[in-house]
Design an enzyme around this catalytic site. Structure first.
Site, PDB file in Angstrom:
ATOM      1  N   ASP A  60      -7.080  -1.426  -4.533  1.00  0.00           N
ATOM      2  CA  ASP A  60      -8.126  -1.055  -3.576  1.00  0.00           C
ATOM      3  C   ASP A  60      -9.054   0.004  -4.169  1.00  0.00           C
ATOM      4  OD1 ASP A  60      -6.988  -2.727  -1.664  1.00  0.00           O
ATOM      5  OD2 ASP A  60      -5.735  -1.135  -0.857  1.00  0.00           O
TER       6      ASP A  60
ATOM      7  N   ASP B 267       0.851  -1.192   0.000  1.00  0.00           N
ATOM      8  CA  ASP B 267       0.000   0.000   0.000  1.00  0.00           C
ATOM      9  C   ASP B 267       0.881   1.234   0.000  1.00  0.00           C
ATOM     10  OD1 ASP B 267      -2.417  -1.433   0.099  1.00  0.00           O
ATOM     11  OD2 ASP B 267      -2.293  -1.616   2.276  1.00  0.00           O
TER      12      ASP B 267
END
Length: 213
Positions: free
Chosen positions: A183, A149
């Site tokens: 995401d 991330d």
């Protein structure tokens, strides 16, 4: 939406997602950040669990490694289900809005499962160092990779006023989660289904889509 358009969308999301992850993984050490704007940073973290970093081992009485393996296998089954759903929608020439949403969700899910399945054997660790791609000393085994991330939007980074009950003086940050392109694709797809639910699942919409195509 035609099959070629859906495949192009899925491929585009996967390429951008994986390029961004590999770049961050091979140029940042863990928790290193670069400020792009005051409200947007590239901040490298790794997620071993599900959404928002939740770990199954925090919920169920199992070891972290068993929980990680179960989560990865569950994701693979989920992707197979979503992939079949997308194929069925394309075969039936379903509503373009629905196909668009499911294509984004499928692409995002595949993007993150690539990390979970393969990254453990493709990279060495990122603790205090920049990881090496195709490293000899990989950080884990197949199915035990961590999701990369890096997108962080601390739009508001302040403190609650002292007069606010229970929270006064505590730090307040909006938006706190760190996420990635995959995401974003999943969230966008789910958002389309929620906002345009009637249009996406309308039989009349299916007929209109066939006429246009």
């Amino acid at each position: 939406m035609h099959l070629k358009k859906s495949l192009f969308l899925v491929a585009a999301v996967l390429i951008v997602d994986q390029i961004s992850k590999i770049y961050v993984k091979t140029h940042f050490h863990l928790e290193e950040s670069v400020e792009v704007f005051s409200w947007f940073k590239i901040y490298f973290i790794e997620n071993e669990g599900a959404a928002w970093g939740t770990k199954l081992s925090d919920i169920f009485p199992v070891s972290e490694r068993k929980a990680k393996l179960f989560l990865t296998l569950f994701r693979l089954l989920a992707i197979a289900g979503i992939g079949y759903w997308l194929w069925d929608l394309l075969k039936k020439q379903a509503n373009r809005t629905l196909v668009l949403a499911v294509s984004l969700i499928f692409a995002g899910a595949v993007g993150n499962i690539i990390d979970s399945v393969f990254y453990g054997v493709l990279f060495d660790h990122s603790y205090g160092q920049v990881a090496t791609f195709l490293a000899e000393d990989n950080y884990d085994s197949l199915f035990y990779g961590k999701v990369v991330d890096m997108l962080y939007f601390p739009i508001i980074d302040s403190r609650w006023p002292e007069w606010v009950p229970w929270l006064g003086g505590d730090s307040f940050r909006f938006f706190a989660p760190v996420f990635n392109i995959a995401d974003t694709a999943i969230s966008t797809g789910v958002g389309i289904l929620l906002v345009f639910n009637k249009k996406a699942f309308s039989p009349a919409g299916d007929a209109t889509a066939r006429e246009v195509q």
